[in-house]
Design an enzyme around this catalytic site. Structure first.
Site, PDB file in Angstrom:
ATOM      1  N   LYS A  69       0.836  -1.198   0.000  1.00 56.78           N
ATOM      2  CA  LYS A  69       0.000   0.000   0.000  1.00 56.78           C
ATOM      3  C   LYS A  69       0.873   1.250   0.000  1.00 56.78           C
ATOM      4  CE  LYS A  69      -3.722  -1.916   2.932  1.00 56.78           C
ATOM      5  NZ  LYS A  69      -4.900  -1.725   2.052  1.00 56.78           N
ATOM      6  N   ARG A  72     -10.252 -11.589   2.776  1.00 50.60           N
ATOM      7  CA  ARG A  72     -11.216 -12.604   2.332  1.00 50.60           C
ATOM      8  C   ARG A  72     -10.608 -14.002   2.322  1.00 50.60           C
ATOM      9  NH1 ARG A  72     -11.996  -9.475  -3.202  1.00 50.60           N
ATOM     10  NH2 ARG A  72     -11.525  -7.827  -1.711  1.00 50.60           N
TER      11      ARG A  72
END
Length: 465
Positions: A240, A314
Site C-alpha cells: 500500500k 477474504r
C-alpha cells in the site's frame, strides 16, 4: 463509559436537561423564572435542534440545561450525545416530557467514550446521567461494554495488539464467561487445515493463529460469529502507499466487532450456543510472503489464485467460514473491514450487508433503523461471479475482469463459495472507524452493526428486548 449512567436514586441531586423547541421555549423559561429568561435572551438562545444552553440559578449554581429538539421529529435520535462532553462535571437527568429516554441515555454514554491508554493527561470530567427505573440499565450496560471492547481493540496500535494479543482477547472474553476453546498457532495451521490463514500471516515475525471459542449449552441454537483479524495490513507484496496504510491498525475491526457482539450475547445470557472464530494475522512483507499469481489450497478444498496480496482479508475469512460451516449453524455472521469499494458506495457510516435470507435481511433492516445503527443491504448478484473466474485454479479471489467494478459485491460472492451448510449466512463489510466526531460516535474505532444484531438475536431467541 457505562459508569456515565447511574440510577436517579444514586444521585444526591441532579440538574434537569429540559427538551425545548421554538414554540415551547417561552413557556419553559417562564417556569424557570425571570433570571432564566434574561440569561437566555442575553445569550441569543433560540432552541435550535441539538443546541443547548446552561441556565444558572439565582445563587450561580446550574439550574437547568435547555436542549433543542426538532418538533417535527426529524432530528438525529442520538443528538443528546453531544452534551456528554460539553457539560460541566456533575449529575444530570432528563426532565419529564423528554422522549426516547433509553435511546438518549445510550447516546449520552456512547459519546462519553475516551481512549486514553496512551495519554498522560488526567483531565477527565465526571459527567453522569441519571436514568429512571423504567430504563433497563443492565441491558444498556451490556451494550456499552460490548461497544467499548470493540472500540478499545480497534484503537490499540499494532505494536501492542499483534496476532497473539488479539487471539488472547478472544480467550480472555470467553474464559471470563465460562466458555472454552483453543488457539492454533503457526505451522499448526497447516496441520489443522487452515492453509490460507497460514499463507497470509507467515511473512510476519509474529506467527499467525486462529482462535476458536464457544459458550452456552451445546444443544442450544448455534450462532456463529467470524471476524477478520488482520492486526495490520501493509498490502503484502502489493504494498500500500503510505496514505492508504495510515489507518491499517483498524483492519482487525471485524474481529473487534464480533467480540463486542459476543460480549453482549454472553452478558445477556441469550439461550444460544455461541461460537466465535477469529483468524489473527499480520499481512507483512518478507522473503516468504505469498505472491500475486500464487495458487493456494483452502480448507474447503477449492484452489484459489491470488490476484492481489492486498485482498488478504477474504482469504483468512474463507478458511474460517469453511470451519464454521462444517457444523451447520443456524445463524452464521461474518464481519470484516473488507473493501474500499463499500466506502465508495455507501460512505463510512453505512456498512453494507449481504445475505440470501430474505427474512433475515428484513429483520436486520428493521433492527438497524430502530437501534440507530445504520446498515444497508446490497445484493449477492450472481452474474458477477464470472468476474472471479481463474484459468489456473477453481477461483480467483478478486475481480479479474479488468473493470474494477463491484468490488464489495465480488468480495462477498467469493466468501459465499465457502458457505453451504449454514441455515442463514450474512456478511458485513464494515469500516470500523468514525472519521469525524458526531453524537454517539467519537472519532476513532467504531462498533458498527452489532447493536442492531444484538437486538435481532435477542428478539429471535428470547422474544424480548
Amino acid at each position: 463509559m457505562r459508569e456515565t449512567l447511574i440510577r436517579q436514586s444514586d444521585a444526591q441531586s441532579s440538574v434537569p436537561i429540559v427538551a425545548v423547541d421554538a414554540e415551547s421555549l417561552e413557556t419553559v423559561l417562564t417556569g424557570l423564572g425571570e433570571t432564566a429568561k434574561v440569561w437566555c435572551r442575553a445569550n441569543g438562545y433560540s432552541a435550535k435542534p441539538s443546541s443547548f444552553q446552561l441556565v444558572p440559578g439565582l445563587s450561580g449554581d446550574l439550574q437547568a440545561v435547555l436542549f433543542g429538539v426538532d418538533s417535527g421529529g426529524d432530528a438525529d435520535p442520538f443528538s443528546l450525545g453531544s452534551l456528554a462532553n460539553a457539560l460541566p462535571s456533575g449529575d444530570y437527568h432528563l426532565a419529564d416530557g423528554f422522549s426516547g429516554t433509553a435511546e438518549a441515555s445510550l447516546a449520552f454514554a456512547l459519546s462519553s467514550y475516551k481512549f486514553d491508554r496512551y495519554s498522560s493527561s488526567s483531565n477527565q470530567k465526571a459527567v453522569r446521567l441519571c436514568v429512571p427505573s423504567d430504563v433497563d440499565l443492565g441491558r444498556l450496560s451490556a451494550i456499552l461494554d460490548g461497544v467499548q471492547l470493540a472500540r478499545d481493540l480497534i484503537n490499540t496500535p499494532a505494536n501492542d495488539l499483534g496476532p497473539e494479543e488479539l487471539a488472547n482477547a478472544v480467550e480472555t472474553l470467553f474464559m471470563e464467561n465460562g466458555g472454552c476453546g483453543q488457539i492454533t498457532v503457526g505451522d499448526g495451521l497447516l496441520k489443522q487445515g487452515f492453509p490460507m490463514v497460514h499463507a497470509v500471516g507467515r511473512a510476519s515475525s509474529r506467527a499467525p493463529r486462529i482462535a476458536d471459542y464457544s459458550w452456552g449449552a451445546e444443544d442450544a441454537p448455534k450462532v456463529t460469529l467470524v471476524g477478520k483479524g488482520v492486526i495490520f495490513d501493509t498490502g503484502g507484496l502489493n504494498l500500500k502507499p503510505g496514505n492508504s496504510m495510515a489507518l491499517m491498525k483498524k483492519d482487525m475491526g471485524g474481529a473487534a466487532n464480533v467480540l463486542g457482539l459476543a460480549s453482549m450475547i454472553m452478558a445477556a445470557k441469550l439461550p444460544v450456543r455461541l461460537r466465535v472464530i477469529v483468524p489473527c494475522v499480520e499481512n507483512a512483507v518478507s522473503g516468504n510472503a505469498f505472491r500475486p499469481g500464487d495458487v493456494l489450497n483452502s480448507r474447503k478444498g477449492l484452489t484459489v489464485e491470488i490476484g492481489n496480496t492486498d485482498a488478504e482479508g477474504r482469504l483468512i475469512l474463507a478458511d474460517a467460514l469453511a470451519l464454521a460451516d462444517e457444523e451447520s449453524p443456524e445463524v452464521l455472521i461474518d464481519m470484516a473491514t473488507l473493501t474500499g469499494a463499500a466506502r465508495v458506495a455507501l460512505g463510512p457510516d453505512l456498512p453494507p450487508f449481504y445475505t440470501n435470507d430474505e427474512a433475515l435481511a428484513d429483520d436486520i433492516s428493521v433492527m438497524s433503523e430502530a437501534a440507530t445503527d445504520p446498515l444497508w443491504r446490497l445484493p449477492l448478484w450472481k452474474p458477477y461471479m464470472k468476474y472471479l473466474d481463474s484459468k489456473v485454479a477453481d477461483i480467483n479471489h478478486i475481480n479479474t475482469s479488468g473493470t474494477g467494478y463491484a468490488g464489495s459485491i465480488t468480495a462477498a460472492l467469493f466468501l459465499s463459495r465457502f458457505v453451504e451448510k449454514a441455515e442463514s449466512w450474512v456478511h458485513f463489510d464494515i469500516f470500523g472507524w468514525t472519521p469525524a466526531e458526531k453524537p454517539g460516535k467519537p472519532m476513532g474505532g467504531e462498533a458498527q452493526g452489532i447493536r442492531a444484531l444484538f437486538d435481532l438475536l435477542s428478539e429471535r431467541y428470547t422474544k424480548t428486548k
